[in-house]
Design an enzyme around this catalytic site. Structure first.
Site, PDB file in Angstrom:
ATOM      1  NE  ARG A  59      40.037  27.872  38.540  1.00 56.86           N
ATOM      2  CZ  ARG A  59      39.187  27.198  39.269  1.00 56.86           C
ATOM      3  NH1 ARG A  59      39.583  26.679  40.402  1.00 56.86           N
ATOM      4  NH2 ARG A  59      37.932  27.024  38.888  1.00 56.86           N
TER       5      ARG A  59
ATOM      6  CE  LYS B  22      38.054  30.808  39.151  1.00 61.80           C
ATOM      7  NZ  LYS B  22      38.386  31.621  37.966  1.00 61.80           N
TER       8      LYS B  22
ATOM      9  CG  HIS C 263      33.109  38.235  33.151  1.00 60.92           C
ATOM     10  ND1 HIS C 263      34.085  37.841  34.031  1.00 60.92           N
ATOM     11  CD2 HIS C 263      32.455  37.104  32.809  1.00 60.92           C
ATOM     12  CE1 HIS C 263      34.031  36.532  34.200  1.00 60.92           C
ATOM     13  NE2 HIS C 263      33.049  36.056  33.457  1.00 60.92           N
TER      14      HIS C 263
ATOM     15  CG  HIS D  37      29.068  32.913  30.517  1.00 52.89           C
ATOM     16  ND1 HIS D  37      29.749  34.038  30.931  1.00 52.89           N
ATOM     17  CD2 HIS D  37      29.965  31.892  30.597  1.00 52.89           C
ATOM     18  CE1 HIS D  37      30.991  33.720  31.247  1.00 52.89           C
ATOM     19  NE2 HIS D  37      31.156  32.417  31.059  1.00 52.89           N
TER      20      HIS D  37
ATOM     21  NE  ARG E 250      30.924  29.894  61.180  1.00 50.11           N
ATOM     22  CZ  ARG E 250      30.328  29.624  62.337  1.00 50.11           C
ATOM     23  NH1 ARG E 250      30.067  28.389  62.677  1.00 50.11           N
ATOM     24  NH2 ARG E 250      30.015  30.606  63.153  1.00 50.11           N
TER      25      ARG E 250
ATOM     26  CD  GLU F 190      41.717  33.111  38.488  1.00 49.95           C
ATOM     27  OE1 GLU F 190      40.811  32.297  38.227  1.00 49.95           O
ATOM     28  OE2 GLU F 190      41.615  34.311  38.243  1.00 49.95           O
TER      29      GLU F 190
ATOM     30  CD  GLU G 290      33.195  29.177  28.950  1.00 49.80           C
ATOM     31  OE1 GLU G 290      34.443  29.100  28.913  1.00 49.80           O
ATOM     32  OE2 GLU G 290      32.590  29.996  29.679  1.00 49.80           O
TER      33      GLU G 290
ATOM     34  CE  LYS H 294      37.360  24.862  35.380  1.00 53.12           C
ATOM     35  NZ  LYS H 294      36.132  25.626  35.381  1.00 53.12           N
TER      36      LYS H 294
ATOM     37  CG  HIS I   8      35.919  34.265  30.849  1.00 50.71           C
ATOM     38  ND1 HIS I   8      36.364  33.421  29.857  1.00 50.71           N
ATOM     39  CD2 HIS I   8      34.873  33.616  31.436  1.00 50.71           C
ATOM     40  CE1 HIS I   8      35.634  32.323  29.864  1.00 50.71           C
ATOM     41  NE2 HIS I   8      34.721  32.419  30.796  1.00 50.71           N
TER      42      HIS I   8
ATOM     43  CG  ASN J 208      39.778  33.955  34.274  1.00 52.77           C
ATOM     44  OD1 ASN J 208      38.778  33.261  34.476  1.00 52.77           O
ATOM     45  ND2 ASN J 208      40.621  34.288  35.232  1.00 52.77           N
TER      46      ASN J 208
END
Ligand code: NAD
Ligand code: GLY
Length: 374
Positions: free
Chosen positions: A250, A149, A261, A274, A127, A240, A191, A230, A257, A254
């Site tokens: 946040r 993330k 994606h 990416h 956990r 987010e 990026e 950032k 993105h 993206n």
């Protein structure tokens, strides 16, 4: 340049951690890890891949052992297509076999694929055990290693399975970039351009300097300013918040993105790196912003100028535009059936727009513009 520490403190969360950056600091990772984790931690699982482990695994292991840790190593296969639950399952089996306990930690050594997968495995094991990030690509240094993330790609698309799990520390050693292939360095630069377009000002100036001459000092300055930008966004909106839509949300991170994606998904994560997909995504967002009369010509020209400074992108010609546009709806930023896109009102002025405010023919026209530029 001397090593530098930036603290990221997230209000209301248990997490606050240091981002240590410098050139040639990996050999001191043991003392750094000890400082991040405290003296009771005994066991560390290095999570890497064969490419990076061959280059830097020994140096890291030696340094960690000299700081009193016992060390085991898990290697995932190299590549975005192995960023999967199957890899996480194999890592969890290894952690269990090796007796990684709640007080122990995982240390990610590699690019964003390793970092995202390792962080998610750490979030799942018992956990949640702590994890450290040692990013070795430009993209991971200035983006993915910071902000918590973590996750893997799932049936719904890119990064659709994951958790927010902040690292206990990040160590950025730009000396590791010396072995990074040029195509991967360029992918990371996209990026950086994303941060530059969102932040403007000093972040933009530092990115342009680093693009002019890619010497370590300039790369380090660019990375530090991008990470600082950032970290400030993450500190204000760690999870987010779906209701937040201002320029500090946040979600703005993206930018580019949604398109990226979708492009990665329809090409099975094989054709574009990416960062390259993000490169196209930035141009796509610029085209949509232009069509909606949000951004003026000078800012568009500046964006194209900076993006061109990175280098060329793999051709788009064989891609079916309709398939990419269809894939938007799998994007994880779809909330309650409505997709949002990050656009630009100018450099340093992001805006979040509901996709139903963007006419369908605008998407097709933006794609055509990208094809014309080839
Ligand atoms: P990557 O992790 O696949 O690394 C690129 C390649 O470089 C790999 O083959 C790797 O083995 C190799 N490599 C790494 N470091 C090296 C070095 N120093 N020398 C030589 N080779 C080296 O790709 P990436 O661009 O670092 O990361 C992309 C991933 O990051 C994507 O999965 C993306 O979704 C994720 N990402 C996550 C976030 C986040 O906030 N978590 C943000 C941006 C991107
Ligand atoms: N890369 C997007 C984010 O960290 O939120």
């Amino acid at each position: 340049m001397k090593p530098h520490t930036l603290k990221i403190a997230i209000p209301g969360a248990a997490s606050s951690y240091d981002i240590l950056s410098g050139n040639g600091i990996l050999s001191g990772a043991g003392a750094w890890a000890r400082k991040c984790l405290g003296r009771d931690t005994q066991r560390l699982a290095i999570f890497s891949n064969p490419t990076v482990n061959d280059l830097y695994g020994d140096m890291l292991t030696k340094s960690l052992r000299s700081a009193g840790f016992s060390v085991t190593t898990f290697l995932m296969r190299d590549g975005e297509r192995y960023k999967t639950l199957r890899t996480v399952e194999a890592a969890l089996a290894k952690f269990a076999d090796e007796g990684i306990k709640r007080g122990d930690a995982v240390i990610a050594l590699g690019g964003g694929v390793v970092g995202d997968t390792a962080g998610f495995a750490a979030a799942c094991h018992l956990r949640g055990v702590r994890f450290l990030q040692v990013p070795t690509t430009l993209l991971a240094m200035l983006d993915s290693s910071v902000g918590g993330k973590t996750g893997v790609n799932g049936p719904g698309g890119k990064n659709t399975i994951g958790a927010f799990h902040q690292p206990a520390g990040v160590l950025i050693d730009t000396a590791t970039l010396a072995t990074l292939p040029e195509r991967e360095l360029n992918a990371g630069f996209y990026e950086a351009v994303k941060h530059a377009m969102l932040a403007g000002g000093e972040v933009l100036a530092n990115t342009r300097h680093a693009l002019d001459s890619r010497e370590p000092k300039r790369l380090l300055t660019m990375i530090r300013s991008g990470v600082e930008f950032k970290a400030a966004i993450v500190a204000g909106d760690e999870r987010e918040d779906s209701k937040k839509r201002d320029s500090h949300s946040r979600k703005v991170l993206n930018l580019g993105h949604t398109f990226a994606h979708a492009l990665e998904k329809v090409t099975n994560y094989r054709k574009f790196l990416h960062g390259e997909a993000v490169g196209y995504g930035l141009l796509y967002a610029a085209e949509i912003s232009k069509s909606l009369d949000l951004i003026d010509k000078n800012d568009i020209n500046l964006l194209y100028d900076v993006a061109r400074g990175v280098g060329s992108l793999p051709p788009l010609a064989s891609i079916d535009p309709q398939e990419v546009i269809e894939a938007f709806r799998f994007d994880k930023k779809t909330h309650a059936g409505s997709l949002e896109m990050v656009l630009l009102k100018g450099i340093g002025k992001p805006v979040i727009v509901a996709a139903d405010k963007i006419p369908q023919n605008t998407h097709a026209a933006a794609f055509r513009r990208l094809l014309e530029m080839q």
